[in-house]
Design an enzyme around this catalytic site. Sequence first.
Site, PDB file in Angstrom:
ATOM      1  N   ILE A  20       0.833  -1.207   0.000  1.00  0.00           N
ATOM      2  CA  ILE A  20       0.000   0.000   0.000  1.00  0.00           C
ATOM      3  C   ILE A  20       0.861   1.248   0.000  1.00  0.00           C
ATOM      4  O   ILE A  20       0.674   2.157  -0.822  1.00  0.00           O
ATOM      5  CB  ILE A  20      -0.951  -0.007   1.212  1.00  0.00           C
ATOM      6  CG1 ILE A  20      -1.936  -1.168   1.102  1.00  0.00           C
ATOM      7  CG2 ILE A  20      -1.695   1.324   1.314  1.00  0.00           C
ATOM      8  CD1 ILE A  20      -2.735  -1.420   2.365  1.00  0.00           C
ATOM      9  N   THR A  25      -4.360   5.411   7.583  1.00  0.00           N
ATOM     10  CA  THR A  25      -5.251   4.362   7.080  1.00  0.00           C
ATOM     11  C   THR A  25      -4.692   2.983   7.411  1.00  0.00           C
ATOM     12  O   THR A  25      -5.065   1.994   6.779  1.00  0.00           O
ATOM     13  CB  THR A  25      -5.457   4.484   5.556  1.00  0.00           C
ATOM     14  OG1 THR A  25      -4.176   4.458   4.907  1.00  0.00           O
ATOM     15  CG2 THR A  25      -6.186   5.760   5.189  1.00  0.00           C
ATOM     16  N   SER A  26      -3.804   2.903   8.399  1.00  0.00           N
ATOM     17  CA  SER A  26      -3.174   1.614   8.717  1.00  0.00           C
ATOM     18  C   SER A  26      -3.815   0.969   9.938  1.00  0.00           C
ATOM     19  O   SER A  26      -4.747   0.183   9.806  1.00  0.00           O
ATOM     20  CB  SER A  26      -1.668   1.791   8.895  1.00  0.00           C
ATOM     21  OG  SER A  26      -1.385   2.801   9.858  1.00  0.00           O
ATOM     22  N   ARG A  27      -3.333   1.308  11.134  1.00  0.00           N
ATOM     23  CA  ARG A  27      -3.881   0.788  12.378  1.00  0.00           C
ATOM     24  C   ARG A  27      -4.059   1.945  13.356  1.00  0.00           C
ATOM     25  O   ARG A  27      -3.188   2.799  13.480  1.00  0.00           O
ATOM     26  CB  ARG A  27      -2.970  -0.293  12.981  1.00  0.00           C
ATOM     27  CG  ARG A  27      -2.953  -1.599  12.191  1.00  0.00           C
ATOM     28  CD  ARG A  27      -4.295  -2.316  12.295  1.00  0.00           C
ATOM     29  NE  ARG A  27      -4.340  -3.557  11.526  1.00  0.00           N
ATOM     30  CZ  ARG A  27      -4.811  -3.648  10.289  1.00  0.00           C
ATOM     31  NH1 ARG A  27      -5.253  -2.559   9.677  1.00  0.00           N
ATOM     32  NH2 ARG A  27      -4.836  -4.803   9.669  1.00  0.00           N
ATOM     33  N   ASP A  43      -8.876   6.884   9.071  1.00  0.00           N
ATOM     34  CA  ASP A  43      -9.855   5.875   8.691  1.00  0.00           C
ATOM     35  C   ASP A  43      -9.855   4.743   9.704  1.00  0.00           C
ATOM     36  O   ASP A  43     -10.644   3.804   9.602  1.00  0.00           O
ATOM     37  CB  ASP A  43      -9.529   5.338   7.292  1.00  0.00           C
ATOM     38  CG  ASP A  43     -10.582   4.377   6.767  1.00  0.00           C
ATOM     39  OD1 ASP A  43     -11.768   4.766   6.742  1.00  0.00           O
ATOM     40  OD2 ASP A  43     -10.230   3.235   6.403  1.00  0.00           O
ATOM     41  N   GLU A  58     -11.804   1.671  18.034  1.00  0.00           N
ATOM     42  CA  GLU A  58     -12.887   1.586  17.052  1.00  0.00           C
ATOM     43  C   GLU A  58     -13.761   0.353  17.188  1.00  0.00           C
ATOM     44  O   GLU A  58     -14.849   0.294  16.608  1.00  0.00           O
ATOM     45  CB  GLU A  58     -12.304   1.611  15.631  1.00  0.00           C
ATOM     46  CG  GLU A  58     -11.555   0.353  15.239  1.00  0.00           C
ATOM     47  CD  GLU A  58     -11.067   0.378  13.791  1.00  0.00           C
ATOM     48  OE1 GLU A  58     -11.433  -0.538  13.046  1.00  0.00           O
ATOM     49  OE2 GLU A  58     -10.345   1.312  13.423  1.00  0.00           O
ATOM     50  N   HIS A 110     -13.211   3.126   8.789  1.00  0.00           N
ATOM     51  CA  HIS A 110     -12.485   1.951   8.279  1.00  0.00           C
ATOM     52  C   HIS A 110     -13.030   1.544   6.907  1.00  0.00           C
ATOM     53  O   HIS A 110     -13.367   0.397   6.642  1.00  0.00           O
ATOM     54  CB  HIS A 110     -12.598   0.780   9.261  1.00  0.00           C
ATOM     55  CG  HIS A 110     -11.374  -0.091   9.274  1.00  0.00           C
ATOM     56  ND1 HIS A 110     -10.697  -0.419  10.419  1.00  0.00           N
ATOM     57  CD2 HIS A 110     -10.697  -0.685   8.267  1.00  0.00           C
ATOM     58  CE1 HIS A 110      -9.665  -1.192  10.127  1.00  0.00           C
ATOM     59  NE2 HIS A 110      -9.645  -1.367   8.813  1.00  0.00           N
ATOM     60  N   GLN A 111     -13.052   2.518   6.023  1.00  0.00           N
ATOM     61  CA  GLN A 111     -13.672   2.380   4.707  1.00  0.00           C
ATOM     62  C   GLN A 111     -12.656   2.177   3.583  1.00  0.00           C
ATOM     63  O   GLN A 111     -13.030   1.824   2.459  1.00  0.00           O
ATOM     64  CB  GLN A 111     -14.488   3.661   4.440  1.00  0.00           C
ATOM     65  CG  GLN A 111     -15.236   3.730   3.138  1.00  0.00           C
ATOM     66  CD  GLN A 111     -15.881   5.093   2.928  1.00  0.00           C
ATOM     67  OE1 GLN A 111     -16.024   5.877   3.865  1.00  0.00           O
ATOM     68  NE2 GLN A 111     -16.265   5.384   1.697  1.00  0.00           N
ATOM     69  N   PHE A 116     -10.583   0.037   2.562  1.00  0.00           N
ATOM     70  CA  PHE A 116     -10.504  -1.240   1.841  1.00  0.00           C
ATOM     71  C   PHE A 116     -11.732  -1.508   0.982  1.00  0.00           C
ATOM     72  O   PHE A 116     -11.723  -2.422   0.145  1.00  0.00           O
ATOM     73  CB  PHE A 116     -10.380  -2.390   2.855  1.00  0.00           C
ATOM     74  CG  PHE A 116     -11.690  -2.789   3.473  1.00  0.00           C
ATOM     75  CD1 PHE A 116     -12.404  -3.885   2.997  1.00  0.00           C
ATOM     76  CD2 PHE A 116     -12.251  -2.053   4.514  1.00  0.00           C
ATOM     77  CE1 PHE A 116     -13.630  -4.243   3.555  1.00  0.00           C
ATOM     78  CE2 PHE A 116     -13.460  -2.405   5.074  1.00  0.00           C
ATOM     79  CZ  PHE A 116     -14.154  -3.507   4.593  1.00  0.00           C
TER      80      PHE A 116
END
Length: 336
Positions: free
Chosen positions: A155, A233-235, A259, A264, A296-297, A299
């Site tokens: 990524i 956008t990772s963790r 994200d 979460e 968390h969108q 992906f």
Amino acid sequence: MRVAMFSTKPYDRRSFEERNAPHGHEITYFEPRLSAQTASLADGFPAVCLFVNDEANAAAIARLAQGGTKLIALRCAGFNNVDLAAAEQHGIAVARVPAYSPHAVAEFTVGLMLSLVRNIHRAYQRTRDNNFALDGLLGFDLHGKTVGVVGTGKIGAIVARILLAGFGCRVLASDPYPDEALVALGVRYGESRAVIAASDLVTLHCPLTPETHHLLDAAGFARMKRGAMVVNTSRGAILDAEAAIEALKSGQLGGLAIDVYEQEADLFFEDLSNEIIQDDTLQRLMMFPNVLVTGHQAFFTREALENIADTTLGNITAFARGEALENAVTAAGTRG
């Protein structure tokens, strides 16, 4: 194999049912997340299928083993939510989806960058109220800016290439294993803290490990250029949200797009629009005009869902046939 799938949403059911025909597995879909309290739902299922917020800790794994589970098939790349030592102790194999659609996450990351630096999310809200004024929406060009890419796996490497070729950014990167192809394109590698300190915008693409946990904490934000921005956008746990709030309040952090979020698990993927959210940290974050939060969108594309289903079902089929798991995850390392 009989498979118990946890944390199931309608799109999971659709994508797996569409791709399961060549495999013929018997999948039972459960809405609850896996935990020690819900693991009994998997009694009699040799395989369970988990997602990012399922909690496969030692207690949950012990309960799965008691019910006869032999395989944990992760339908995601990350595996920090699985106690791998406990899985090995109970003789449970673990497999993941190492790469479902790196383009999906990379493209979404760049979308967050553009929205953040050009205030697109704020403009959208304004125009819905018939407010077409430009005051307060001043942004800046990405062209010529220094962007730090922390983690250049599949990524991160795509993000770096987009920033180089598409925007003419100066790209700095950190990774234990530098990508020589990126170096040839002009990406300069360095230690993560030095890369973060030298960047106008930082984008996080590293796995969650003890070394990367709260990589961006109070000290990390203090080392950044004043007014620099961060995209994650990772963790979620790579970024300390409480420290981010303080950095935003002081102006040290110029903007934040996330994200993923450390807490979460009880929030993302659910419709809580009629609920009173009890997470004060997230609520405070979303009050800042220069903060953008998505659930968390990154992906979530058709291609990614198809690839996730294909690889997950392939992992289950390989296990059922007694074949080596190409995408096995163990306490000693990964294969895929």
